[in-house]
Every structure is written in C-alpha cells, then in structure tokens.
Scaffold this motif. Structure first.
Motif, PDB file in Angstrom:
ATOM      1  N   LEU A 151     -28.383  15.246  86.005  1.00  0.00           N
ATOM      2  CA  LEU A 151     -29.490  15.809  85.236  1.00  0.00           C
ATOM      3  C   LEU A 151     -29.479  17.330  85.314  1.00  0.00           C
ATOM      4  N   PHE A 152     -29.243  17.878  86.498  1.00  0.00           N
ATOM      5  CA  PHE A 152     -29.159  19.329  86.638  1.00  0.00           C
ATOM      6  C   PHE A 152     -28.026  19.891  85.785  1.00  0.00           C
ATOM      7  N   ASP A 153     -26.910  19.188  85.746  1.00  0.00           N
ATOM      8  CA  ASP A 153     -25.784  19.640  84.932  1.00  0.00           C
ATOM      9  C   ASP A 153     -26.154  19.620  83.449  1.00  0.00           C
ATOM     10  N   ALA A 154     -26.870  18.566  83.024  1.00  0.00           N
ATOM     11  CA  ALA A 154     -27.297  18.472  81.627  1.00  0.00           C
ATOM     12  C   ALA A 154     -28.302  19.565  81.285  1.00  0.00           C
ATOM     13  N   ILE A 155     -29.251  19.829  82.195  1.00  0.00           N
ATOM     14  CA  ILE A 155     -30.237  20.895  81.971  1.00  0.00           C
ATOM     15  C   ILE A 155     -29.543  22.247  81.896  1.00  0.00           C
ATOM     16  N   GLN A 156     -28.579  22.467  82.788  1.00  0.00           N
ATOM     17  CA  GLN A 156     -27.839  23.732  82.802  1.00  0.00           C
ATOM     18  C   GLN A 156     -27.146  23.965  81.461  1.00  0.00           C
ATOM     19  N   LYS A 157     -26.514  22.928  80.924  1.00  0.00           N
ATOM     20  CA  LYS A 157     -25.830  23.059  79.638  1.00  0.00           C
ATOM     21  C   LYS A 157     -26.833  23.275  78.508  1.00  0.00           C
ATOM     22  N   SER A 158     -27.971  22.594  78.583  1.00  0.00           N
ATOM     23  CA  SER A 158     -28.975  22.720  77.535  1.00  0.00           C
ATOM     24  C   SER A 158     -29.620  24.101  77.531  1.00  0.00           C
ATOM     25  N   LEU A 159     -29.639  24.775  78.687  1.00  0.00           N
ATOM     26  CA  LEU A 159     -30.263  26.098  78.797  1.00  0.00           C
ATOM     27  C   LEU A 159     -29.313  27.245  78.459  1.00  0.00           C
ATOM     28  N   GLN A 160     -28.065  26.942  78.207  1.00  0.00           N
ATOM     29  CA  GLN A 160     -27.105  28.004  77.902  1.00  0.00           C
ATOM     30  C   GLN A 160     -27.560  28.796  76.675  1.00  0.00           C
ATOM     31  N   GLY A 161     -27.511  30.120  76.801  1.00  0.00           N
ATOM     32  CA  GLY A 161     -27.914  30.978  75.700  1.00  0.00           C
ATOM     33  C   GLY A 161     -29.385  31.318  75.680  1.00  0.00           C
ATOM     34  N   THR A 162     -30.169  30.820  76.651  1.00  0.00           N
ATOM     35  CA  THR A 162     -31.587  31.151  76.733  1.00  0.00           C
ATOM     36  C   THR A 162     -31.821  32.111  77.896  1.00  0.00           C
ATOM     37  N   LYS A 163     -33.045  32.630  77.988  1.00  0.00           N
ATOM     38  CA  LYS A 163     -33.370  33.550  79.077  1.00  0.00           C
ATOM     39  C   LYS A 163     -33.448  32.843  80.423  1.00  0.00           C
ATOM     40  N   GLN A 164     -33.437  31.514  80.419  1.00  0.00           N
ATOM     41  CA  GLN A 164     -33.472  30.740  81.662  1.00  0.00           C
ATOM     42  C   GLN A 164     -32.128  30.052  81.918  1.00  0.00           C
ATOM     43  N   SER A 165     -31.050  30.669  81.470  1.00  0.00           N
ATOM     44  CA  SER A 165     -29.737  30.032  81.598  1.00  0.00           C
ATOM     45  C   SER A 165     -29.313  29.844  83.052  1.00  0.00           C
ATOM     46  N   ASN A 166     -29.903  30.613  83.975  1.00  0.00           N
ATOM     47  CA  ASN A 166     -29.551  30.495  85.395  1.00  0.00           C
ATOM     48  C   ASN A 166     -30.625  29.775  86.207  1.00  0.00           C
ATOM     49  N   LEU A 167     -31.493  29.020  85.544  1.00  0.00           N
ATOM     50  CA  LEU A 167     -32.624  28.403  86.232  1.00  0.00           C
ATOM     51  C   LEU A 167     -32.179  27.464  87.349  1.00  0.00           C
ATOM     52  N   ILE A 168     -31.232  26.591  87.078  1.00  0.00           N
ATOM     53  CA  ILE A 168     -30.783  25.642  88.094  1.00  0.00           C
ATOM     54  C   ILE A 168     -30.139  26.375  89.257  1.00  0.00           C
ATOM     55  N   ARG A 169     -29.307  27.354  88.957  1.00  0.00           N
ATOM     56  CA  ARG A 169     -28.655  28.112  90.031  1.00  0.00           C
ATOM     57  C   ARG A 169     -29.679  28.856  90.879  1.00  0.00           C
ATOM     58  N   THR A 170     -30.674  29.451  90.213  1.00  0.00           N
ATOM     59  CA  THR A 170     -31.678  30.228  90.942  1.00  0.00           C
ATOM     60  C   THR A 170     -32.532  29.345  91.845  1.00  0.00           C
ATOM     61  N   CYS A 171     -32.924  28.185  91.343  1.00  0.00           N
ATOM     62  CA  CYS A 171     -33.847  27.322  92.090  1.00  0.00           C
ATOM     63  C   CYS A 171     -33.155  26.433  93.115  1.00  0.00           C
ATOM     64  N   TYR A 172     -31.954  25.970  92.796  1.00  0.00           N
ATOM     65  CA  TYR A 172     -31.411  24.862  93.577  1.00  0.00           C
ATOM     66  C   TYR A 172     -30.023  25.093  94.163  1.00  0.00           C
ATOM     67  N   GLU A 173     -29.406  26.208  93.888  1.00  0.00           N
ATOM     68  CA  GLU A 173     -28.071  26.417  94.433  1.00  0.00           C
ATOM     69  C   GLU A 173     -28.100  27.430  95.567  1.00  0.00           C
ATOM     70  N   GLY A 174     -27.252  27.200  96.542  1.00  0.00           N
ATOM     71  CA  GLY A 174     -27.098  28.114  97.662  1.00  0.00           C
ATOM     72  C   GLY A 174     -25.668  28.071  98.158  1.00  0.00           C
ATOM     73  N   SER A 175     -25.410  28.766  99.240  1.00  0.00           N
ATOM     74  CA  SER A 175     -24.060  28.810  99.799  1.00  0.00           C
ATOM     75  C   SER A 175     -24.134  28.687 101.315  1.00  0.00           C
ATOM     76  N   THR A 176     -23.185  27.979 101.864  1.00  0.00           N
ATOM     77  CA  THR A 176     -23.015  27.941 103.314  1.00  0.00           C
ATOM     78  C   THR A 176     -21.707  28.638 103.664  1.00  0.00           C
ATOM     79  N   ILE A 177     -21.681  29.264 104.824  1.00  0.00           N
ATOM     80  CA  ILE A 177     -20.473  29.938 105.297  1.00  0.00           C
ATOM     81  C   ILE A 177     -20.019  29.257 106.584  1.00  0.00           C
TER      82      ILE A 177
END
Length: 241
Positions: A151-177
C-alpha cells in the motif's frame, strides 16, 4: 500472495490513475440510515468479508496526523479532479474524461467520512475498488505487514508529481547503520540500511524500549562458525563484533 493486488489492468507498471467520467444522471436509492456513533464517538469500518487486517491498517493511518494532514492538504488540482485534468486541452464539461489519482482521492474521502459522519462504521469498498481489487480478494485474509508495504508503494507512486511526493519517505522511512570491527586489523566497516518498519522481539521483553535496545544496541560477537570475512585482511575469516 498480495503481489498483484495493486496492479491496474493486470500490469505491473500501472500509473495508479483511473478514468472518471462526469455524468448528469444519478441513480436514486432508498437505504436505511446508518447507526450513529456510540459513546466512544469513534467511527469504525465495515468488514467486507475478511478485511479486518485492512481496517486496522486504515485506522492506524487515520490517527497518524503526520500522514493524514499532508494527505488532506492535496487540492483538487493536485489530484487532477474536475475541473482540472492532466491534458491542457480538456475541459470540465459533462462527459469529459479525466485522469485522477484515485488511491489518494479515496483515502481522503474515507478519512473525511470517518472523522465527520455521525455513524458507527463507514464502507471501504470505494477504497478497495481504487486498489483494483476484485470482490473475491476481500474474502482472503492477507498478511497485514505485506499489505502495508504494498500500500505504501502504491501511495508513493500515486503521489508522484505532487507536493507530497515524499510523504511516505518522510513519515515512515529511516536508516540504520551497522558497524562491524575486525578484531585482527581493528578496521571498522559501516553499512547503511533503509527501512520502513523495525523487526522487534516481544517475547520476554517487558517494554518497547527494552526490545529496541536488545535489537539494535547489544553487541554481536562474530566468532567461531560465524566469523566475519574482512576485506582488509585478504578476505580471510576473522573474529569481529
């Protein structure tokens, strides 16, 4: 099992837009009014068959304001709703066919209904229709973790080209080292991994903080049959941590 549930027209390269045709005719039906909210003042979701896992995910997204409010900030123009369109030559007259970011539109609609309507439960049929699901798929109980990822992948694709194109990355993505130190040459190797969810062990963990600490801060000793292959030591197996 869920791999094709968000594919439109049976293809894997769908742009997650669909066709809405304006029409002046409307079918009038008489339905029993829904039951009002109870003392909790919360709105649930009707079960389409075996969609309790989906309902739980939607409720979680609804009550995440960092996700919900940016979604609501998208305007009709952002979503290519009438009278806007993706083709500059189109107009908004009756019968005009417009491409719409359907998943986002239906999420907005469902969230608004759940927040504003005085009824015990709302229907998610329009949302699952926007996924491209068939009726039989709502009777198959699916893995909620896999559904969340798709669902996140589908939302990410659907948001492409909008001002919220990075919404999923901003809210739910992180990095571990991950740091690994070779005990022979003392060199430290760093590996960065992106994630949208964190695996946690709940058994014998008294709370969330303890589970996170056990998963990400306790040193692991790479010895014996689990030695580390060090690139600085001619790719030989070495003790490490």
């Amino acid at each position: 099992m869920l791999q094709g549930l968000f594919d439109e027209d049976g293809g894997g390269d769908a742009d997650f837009s669909y066709q809405i045709t304006s029409s002046s005719s409307a079918k009038s039906t008489v339905e029993r009014p829904p039951a009002p909210r109870n003392q909790t003042n919360l709105c649930g979701l009707q079960n389409q068959g075996a969609t309790c896992y989906l309902n739980a995910l939607i409720q979680t997204l609804l009550f995440t304001p960092e996700f919900r409010e940016p979604l609501f900030s998208l305007s009709a123009k952002d979503l290519n709703l009438p009278p806007y369109s993706t083709d500059s030559g189109q107009t908004s007259s009756i019968g005009t066919t417009l491409k719409v970011r359907k998943i986002i539109v239906e999420l907005q609609r469902l969230f608004a209904e759940m927040l504003l309507l005085n009824q015990q439960a709302c229907s998610s049929i329009r949302l699952t229709d926007s996924f491209g699901w068939q009726s039989n798929e709502t009777f198959d109980h699916q893995d909620v973790h896999e559904l969340n990822r798709l669902l996140f992948d589908a939302i990410q694709k659907s948001l492409q080209g909008t001002k919220q194109s990075n919404l999923i990355r901003t809210c739910y993505e992180g990095s571990t080292i991950n740091y690994t130190q070779c005990k022979k040459c003392q060199k430290v190797f760093k590996r960065i991994e992106d994630y949208q969810d964190l695996p946690l062990v709940v058994q014998d963990s008294p709370n969330l903080q303890n589970s996170l600490a056990n998963m990400f801060t306790i040193h692991e000793h790479l010895i014996g049959d689990n030695q580390y292959r060090c690139s600085s030591c001619a790719n030989t197996l070495c003790d490490a941590e």
